[in-house]
Design an enzyme around this catalytic site. Structure first.
Site, PDB file in Angstrom:
ATOM      1  N   ARG A  32     -15.258 -33.410  34.804  1.00 34.08           N
ATOM      2  CA  ARG A  32     -15.775 -35.021  34.968  1.00 34.08           C
ATOM      3  C   ARG A  32     -16.339 -35.329  33.684  1.00 34.08           C
ATOM      4  NH1 ARG A  32     -18.793 -38.410  39.526  1.00 34.08           N
ATOM      5  NH2 ARG A  32     -18.698 -40.340  38.434  1.00 34.08           N
TER       6      ARG A  32
ATOM      7  N   ARG B 107     -11.238 -38.543  40.182  1.00 27.24           N
ATOM      8  CA  ARG B 107     -12.209 -37.521  39.431  1.00 27.24           C
ATOM      9  C   ARG B 107     -12.034 -36.454  40.062  1.00 27.24           C
ATOM     10  NH1 ARG B 107     -16.895 -41.537  40.693  1.00 27.24           N
ATOM     11  NH2 ARG B 107     -15.397 -42.622  39.464  1.00 27.24           N
TER      12      ARG B 107
ATOM     13  N   ASP C  12     -23.410 -36.721  44.456  1.00 31.40           N
ATOM     14  CA  ASP C  12     -24.261 -37.981  44.592  1.00 31.40           C
ATOM     15  C   ASP C  12     -25.595 -37.536  45.289  1.00 31.40           C
ATOM     16  OD1 ASP C  12     -23.016 -39.957  43.100  1.00 31.40           O
ATOM     17  OD2 ASP C  12     -21.953 -40.849  44.932  1.00 31.40           O
TER      18      ASP C  12
END
Length: 163
Positions: free
Chosen positions: A83, A94, A99
């Site tokens: 990434r 991606r 997160d």
């Protein structure tokens, strides 16, 4: 030690193999204990809908790293798996997206890090796997299961476990 929720996503390459390796990297590089891992879910693309379906999952870890150091490490792991945040299209394809959803009950509002994640309760692709491992977890005053009950989970499909 902090109890941390992390969402994983991707739609390029062998995402499920990437998840296995990335989780191993997360635990190794953060000296974390893996407390829970959701199933993998195939989900419709979000934002830019003209791309392959995503695979999403969530994990719960326990780590002594502070939130900023943890975020830095997650970004290093994303980069290791291909990434490049500087060159990618927002909400585009991606290999790996990590997160940081919640870090204990910590609240941070800084340009580089917002905790809990500002859109955690708006995204069924996060809430479905999150509710599998932490339905009663309260984030910013809301139970995960209650937040999921307010959203449609149409198009989200639990994938069979891998051996």
């Amino acid at each position: 030690m902090a109890d941390v929720l992390i969402a994983l996503g991707g739609n390029v390459g062998d995402v499920r193999a990437t998840f296995r390796k990335a989780i191993s990297n997360i635990c190794g590089m953060t000296q974390a204990a893996l407390l829970a891992r959701s199933s993998d879910y195939a989900t419709p693309p979000w934002g830019d809908e003209q791309q392959a379906r995503f695979i999403n999952a969530c994990i719960e870890i326990e780590t002594s790293l502070d939130p900023h150091a943890l975020l830095f490490t997650l970004h290093r792991i994303e980069h290791k798996f291909g990434r490049d945040r500087a060159k990618e299209m927002r909400w585009g394809p991606r290999t790996l997206d990590l997160d940081l959803i919640a870090y204990d009950d910590v609240s941070i509002r800084k340009p580089e890090l917002t905790l809990p994640h500002p859109r955690w309760s708006e995204r069924a692709f996060v809430l479905v796997p999150l509710a599998e491992i932490a339905p009663d977890r309260v984030i910013a005053g809301r139970r995960v299961a209650a937040a999921l009950a307010e959203l449609s989970s149409a198009g989200i499909e639990r994938l069979p476990d891998l051996n």
